[in-house]
Design an enzyme around this catalytic site. Structure first.
Site, short mmCIF file in Angstrom:
data_model
loop_
_atom_site.label_atom_id
_atom_site.label_comp_id
_atom_site.label_asym_id
_atom_site.label_seq_id
_atom_site.Cartn_x
_atom_site.Cartn_y
_atom_site.Cartn_z
N GLU A 109 0.83 -1.21 0.00
CA GLU A 109 0.00 0.00 0.00
C GLU A 109 0.86 1.26 0.00
O GLU A 109 0.50 2.26 -0.63
CB GLU A 109 -0.93 -0.02 1.21
CG GLU A 109 -2.02 -1.08 1.10
CD GLU A 109 -2.80 -1.27 2.39
OE1 GLU A 109 -4.04 -1.37 2.31
OE2 GLU A 109 -2.18 -1.33 3.47
N GLU A 129 -3.51 -10.32 3.78
CA GLU A 129 -4.46 -10.09 4.87
C GLU A 129 -5.51 -11.20 4.99
O GLU A 129 -5.92 -11.55 6.10
CB GLU A 129 -5.13 -8.73 4.70
CG GLU A 129 -4.25 -7.53 5.02
CD GLU A 129 -3.30 -7.15 3.89
OE1 GLU A 129 -2.55 -6.18 4.07
OE2 GLU A 129 -3.31 -7.83 2.83
#
Length: 262
Positions: A109, A129
């Site tokens: 990110e 995740e």
């Protein structure tokens, strides 16, 4: 101990991640990143290069801090990173991520929040995740969907399988791939080139892109001339346009312009 190092010794600001064991983003690093982007915005830097020490760019959030922590404790801690990335995306100067080895989760990110990604051949990109039952906490699932489309984004986010630099180049996620031995020099050369560019024009371009993303194409077009026409009044544009016109009249190629304004 500091987990990042910021060097603003010239027109290029260099932010290095330096947390032994993969540059994992712990709670202290989140604060350091937020403060670093604030300092960069207030500095005379004309371009930003983000890099990682060691064999990996960033292995994501340091989840060793998370088990057993209540949600009301985790949320403000994690939100600091969201604030840092939002500031990064809003910087008016060109930003580059130089990625080697693992680029995982929050590290991915961070790279996606830069304008450009230069990847070493060793780079591997993954959102892990789903393996621990959570989502990409800084909106990485949306960032990647903007670049590769919803189908490929679902493939990456749901399967949590690493993608190579070559795959990311094909999917329009990274801009260039270089040999690992050349990553540092190529990244520095790119940052220097952008720092020598038309900083005010870059800032206007980024502002219009941001407006398009947040408010739509119509809103961005409505502000296009408000941001672009004043550039003609800058000394940089006046000098460069004059030199370009003279080159055309004399049958010569465009000269390389020198841009001093920020």
């Amino acid at each position: 101990m500091p987990f990042t190092h910021l060097d603003i010794g010239g027109p290029v600001a260099t932010l290095s991640l330096d947390h032994a064991g993969g540059n994992r983003i712990n709670f202290d690093m989140r604060v350091e990143l937020r403060e670093a982007f604030q300092r960069i915005e207030e500095s005379p830097a004309r371009a930003l290069l983000i890099r990682g020490e060691g064999g990996d760019f960033c292995l994501g959030g340091d989840i060793r801090d998370w088990p057993g922590a209540p949600a009301e404790f985790l949320r403000p801690k994690i939100q600091v990173f969201a604030e840092a990335l939002d500031h990064l995306k809003r910087l008016p100067i060109p930003t580059i991520a130089a990625v080697q080895g693992g680029c995982i989760g929050g590290g991915f990110e961070l790279a996606l929040s830069c304008d450009l990604i230069l990847a070493a051949r060793s780079a591997r990109f993954v959102f892990p995740e789903a393996r621990v039952g959570i989502v990409t906490l800084q909106g990485g699932m949306m960032q990647i969907a903007e670049r590769v489309g919803s189908a490929k984004a679902a493939e990456m986010v749901f399967r949590s399988e690493p993608a190579t630099a070559e795959q990311m180049l094909q999917w329009n996620v990274v801009n260039w791939i270089v040999d690992d031995a050349e990553l540092e020099s190529q990244a520095a050369a790119l940052a220097t080139r952008l720092a020598e560019g038309p900083t005010k024009a870059f800032a206007a371009t980024k502002a219009l892109w941001r407006m398009q993303a947040e408010e739509g194409v119509k809103a961005a077009k409505a502000k296009l001339y408000d941001l672009s026409i004043p550039l003609f009044e800058t000394e940089d544009a006046r000098t460069a346009l004059r030199a370009a016109a003279e080159a055309i009249n004399s049958g010569k190629p465009f000269p390389k312009a020198t841009f001093a304004g920020k």
